[in-house]
Design a protein around this motif. Structure first.
Motif, short mmCIF file in Angstrom:
data_model
loop_
_atom_site.label_atom_id
_atom_site.label_comp_id
_atom_site.label_asym_id
_atom_site.label_seq_id
_atom_site.Cartn_x
_atom_site.Cartn_y
_atom_site.Cartn_z
N VAL A 220 65.02 63.96 67.81
CA VAL A 220 65.12 65.42 67.97
C VAL A 220 63.74 66.06 67.89
O VAL A 220 63.37 66.90 68.71
CB VAL A 220 66.06 66.02 66.90
N GLY A 221 62.97 65.65 66.89
CA GLY A 221 61.62 66.20 66.74
C GLY A 221 60.74 65.88 67.94
O GLY A 221 59.98 66.74 68.41
N ALA A 222 60.84 64.64 68.46
CA ALA A 222 60.04 64.26 69.62
C ALA A 222 60.43 65.08 70.85
O ALA A 222 59.58 65.48 71.65
CB ALA A 222 60.21 62.78 69.90
N ASN A 223 61.72 65.36 70.97
CA ASN A 223 62.17 66.15 72.12
C ASN A 223 61.68 67.59 72.05
O ASN A 223 61.39 68.21 73.08
CB ASN A 223 63.69 66.09 72.23
N TYR A 224 61.57 68.13 70.85
CA TYR A 224 60.99 69.47 70.72
C TYR A 224 59.48 69.45 70.99
O TYR A 224 58.91 70.42 71.48
CB TYR A 224 61.29 70.06 69.35
N MET A 225 58.84 68.33 70.67
CA MET A 225 57.40 68.22 70.93
C MET A 225 57.11 68.29 72.43
O MET A 225 56.01 68.69 72.84
CB MET A 225 56.86 66.91 70.35
N ARG A 226 58.08 67.91 73.27
CA ARG A 226 57.87 67.93 74.72
C ARG A 226 57.45 69.31 75.22
O ARG A 226 56.79 69.42 76.26
CB ARG A 226 59.15 67.52 75.45
N GLU A 227 57.88 70.37 74.52
CA GLU A 227 57.56 71.73 74.95
C GLU A 227 56.09 72.08 74.72
O GLU A 227 55.61 73.08 75.26
CB GLU A 227 58.42 72.74 74.18
N HIS A 228 55.40 71.26 73.96
CA HIS A 228 54.06 71.64 73.51
C HIS A 228 53.03 70.53 73.77
O HIS A 228 52.23 70.19 72.90
CB HIS A 228 54.10 72.01 72.02
N VAL A 229 53.10 69.96 74.97
CA VAL A 229 52.15 68.92 75.37
C VAL A 229 51.58 69.28 76.74
O VAL A 229 52.14 70.10 77.47
CB VAL A 229 52.83 67.53 75.43
N LEU A 230 50.46 68.67 77.08
CA LEU A 230 49.83 68.92 78.37
C LEU A 230 50.68 68.40 79.52
O LEU A 230 51.44 67.43 79.36
CB LEU A 230 48.46 68.24 78.41
N ASP A 231 50.54 69.03 80.67
CA ASP A 231 51.21 68.54 81.87
C ASP A 231 50.79 67.09 82.13
O ASP A 231 49.64 66.71 81.91
CB ASP A 231 50.85 69.39 83.08
N GLY A 232 51.72 66.30 82.63
CA GLY A 232 51.43 64.90 82.91
C GLY A 232 51.76 63.98 81.76
O GLY A 232 51.73 62.76 81.91
N THR A 233 52.11 64.56 80.60
CA THR A 233 52.47 63.75 79.44
C THR A 233 53.91 63.23 79.59
O THR A 233 54.78 63.93 80.10
CB THR A 233 52.36 64.59 78.16
N ARG A 234 54.14 62.01 79.15
CA ARG A 234 55.48 61.44 79.14
C ARG A 234 55.81 60.94 77.74
O ARG A 234 54.97 60.30 77.09
CB ARG A 234 55.60 60.27 80.11
N ILE A 235 57.03 61.24 77.26
CA ILE A 235 57.52 60.76 75.96
C ILE A 235 58.84 60.06 76.22
O ILE A 235 59.81 60.68 76.67
CB ILE A 235 57.73 61.92 74.96
N GLN A 236 58.87 58.75 75.97
CA GLN A 236 60.06 57.95 76.30
C GLN A 236 60.47 57.13 75.09
O GLN A 236 59.62 56.64 74.35
CB GLN A 236 59.74 57.02 77.49
N TYR A 237 61.77 57.00 74.90
CA TYR A 237 62.23 56.19 73.77
C TYR A 237 63.56 55.54 74.08
O TYR A 237 64.31 55.97 74.97
CB TYR A 237 62.33 57.02 72.49
N VAL A 238 63.87 54.49 73.32
CA VAL A 238 65.17 53.84 73.38
C VAL A 238 65.50 53.34 71.97
O VAL A 238 64.62 52.85 71.25
CB VAL A 238 65.18 52.67 74.39
N ILE A 239 66.75 53.53 71.54
CA ILE A 239 67.19 53.02 70.24
C ILE A 239 67.53 51.55 70.39
O ILE A 239 68.44 51.18 71.13
CB ILE A 239 68.40 53.81 69.71
#
Length: 480
Positions: A220-239
């Protein structure tokens, strides 16, 4: 050989020895090995180069399947870079119909068997040319394992094994012939393992501390961080592990993260922010966590000077010519992926954001299932969102990135189709086109060192005073 010009010498020798290298590639294709396990492929190449007079150092940077082969003396020092790891699950016959050799087995779905052997062929050809023409300098071939996962070049870079190079010439199979001018993102990858307390989820949930809750809150925290990163950034995860049963409070849970960004220093900033999110998730759930770094690749730094030289050399060599049978083979594969040739080319043009004048040169060939023509750098100014450990090399020395046609136009990367064409004459032709281009590029650099100086000046300008630093933790060892 000595009475002929350099171009004729190298091309003639490579044509005469084509079967040596296509056979070597086929041997590696027939025995695919995934990352860190490339015992056969690395041994085959190292033994061959040793027999050809190269001094071979095995087990480079603590990696059993890495090696460095060197011939010559003094400067300039030019390097060819090889890879040979296969991909899991992409076993495939050399057939236009999907048909695994071993169900679920590995296969050369990225063409690394071609990639490495092209560098081997170029190394030997250039060595023979240097001998015949009394050319001073040193040629090296780096056998680098685990490009797909793990990053062998990263460990070589960290150990300083590229530091004395004047330039590096890299290559990768693709769906067209060109010298790339694109950058790529940097990437870091880590697993976060949370530890809680198990308990009966119905009778005594108050006694448990859910590791899965921590994982979900981190996400959840990582998904909110997506709003506050530079263009071109990717955040990917798998449980990877979320517990065993719903009526048991999960004591262990694990999530795997990949972060991508255009600049290595910004990527490390993102990794610290993600680490704080993991700490917060652990505090909220009264759990603890461990981080297990898995890989880190720097962004690719292009070099237009080397790319322009390679483009000119490809023009001298001429295009790849295909038979009717090869074109039909490729078209059958394209049909299996359900897209028209022109449609897929237009999609690539749009995805890459090509300039109109460049895109129009590609559109001329858009109805063909195989692109044998030598094209301009289609990707100038583009930042690929994929990552490669070539990035670490490119931030140490001027690096060229050649691609040649080994796959049909409509095939996605890392697919059974790439394994198929990589194991027959289409892949063979791409291999030899690459070997010739690499060899002639190296010869041109040995003969005209002003171009090397220009490439170094461009490299220094792009680095803008920054120094390379590895994105893996200090003391991290290559491991699966």
């Amino acid at each position: 050989m000595a009475n002929k010009k350099s171009t004729d010498l190298l091309l003639e020798w490579l044509d005469e020895n084509k079967t040596v290298y296509t056979h070597m590639a086929d041997q590696i294709w027939e025995k695919p090995e995934i990352y860190w396990e490339e015992v056969f492929a690395s041994g085959l190449q190292a033994d061959y180069l040793e027999a050809e007079g190269f001094t071979v150092t095995r087990g480079s940077a603590g990696m059993p399947t890495a090696f460095i082969a060197e011939w010559g003396k003094g400067s300039p020092i030019l390097a060819f870079i090889g890879e040979y790891d296969a991909l899991p699950g992409l076993s495939q016959e050399a057939s236009p119909v999907q048909k695994p050799v071993v169900e679920g087995g590995p296969g050369q779905g990225c063409g690394h068997h071609i990639l490495g052997v092209a560098g081997v062929a170029a190394s030997v050809a250039v060595k023979k040319w240097m001998q015949e023409n009394n050319i001073a300098g040193t040629i090296r071939y780096y056998g680098t394992p685990a490009e797909e996962m793990g990053g062998g070049k990263v460990f070589m870079a960290r150990d300083g094994l590229f530091n004395d190079l004047d330039a590096a010439l890299t290559y990768h199979p693709n769906l067209w012939n060109m010298a790339s001018k694109a950058a790529s993102v940097a990437i870091v990858s880590s697993a976060f393992l949370f530890h809680g307390k198990t308990s009966h989820a119905g009778a005594a949930p108050h006694l448990g501390r859910s590791a899965l809750d921590a994982v979900e809150l981190m996400n959840v925290g990582a998904n909110y961080m997506r709003e506050h990163v530079l263009d071109g950034t990717r955040i990917q995860y798998v449980i990877r592990n979320g517990g065993q049963a719903a009526n048991i409070v999960p004591e262990i849970a694990e999530v795997h993260y990949i972060l991508r960004a255009e600049k290595p220093d910004y990527l490390l900033e993102l990794a610290d922010r993600l680490r704080n999110i993991a700490k917060g998730a652990a505090l909220m759930t009264d759990t603890t966590y461990e981080e297990f770094p898995e890989s880190g690749y720097a962004s690719v730094l292009p070099n237009d000077t080397l790319a322009d030289l390679t483009t000119a050399i490809m023009g001298e060599i001429g295009p790849i010519e295909y038979t009717k049978e090869e074109l039909a083979f490729a078209q059958q594969i394209n049909d299996a992926f359900g897209k028209k040739n022109k449609e897929y080319i237009e999609q690539r043009i749009d995805t890459l954001g090509m300039k109109k004048e460049i895109a129009d040169q590609l559109r001329v060939y858009a109805d063909q299932p195989l692109l044998g023509a030598n094209l301009p750098s289609l990707d100038e100014g583009i930042v690929y969102k994929g990552a490669t450990d070539v990035g670490d090399l490119s931030q140490i020395t001027p690096t060229n990135s050649l691609v040649t046609t080994c796959f049909p136009t409509c095939t996605p990367g890392h697919s059974w189709a790439n394994t198929a064409t990589g194991g027959m004459s289409i892949g063979h032709k791409g291999l030899m086109h690459a070997a010739k281009t690499l060899a002639l590029t190296a010869a041109a650099l040995f003969e005209d060192q002003d171009t090397l100086k220009k490439a170094r000046a461009e490299f220094d300008e792009r680095m803008a005073g920054k120094k390379y630093f590895p994105l893996i933790p200090e003391g991290m060892q290559p491991t699966k």
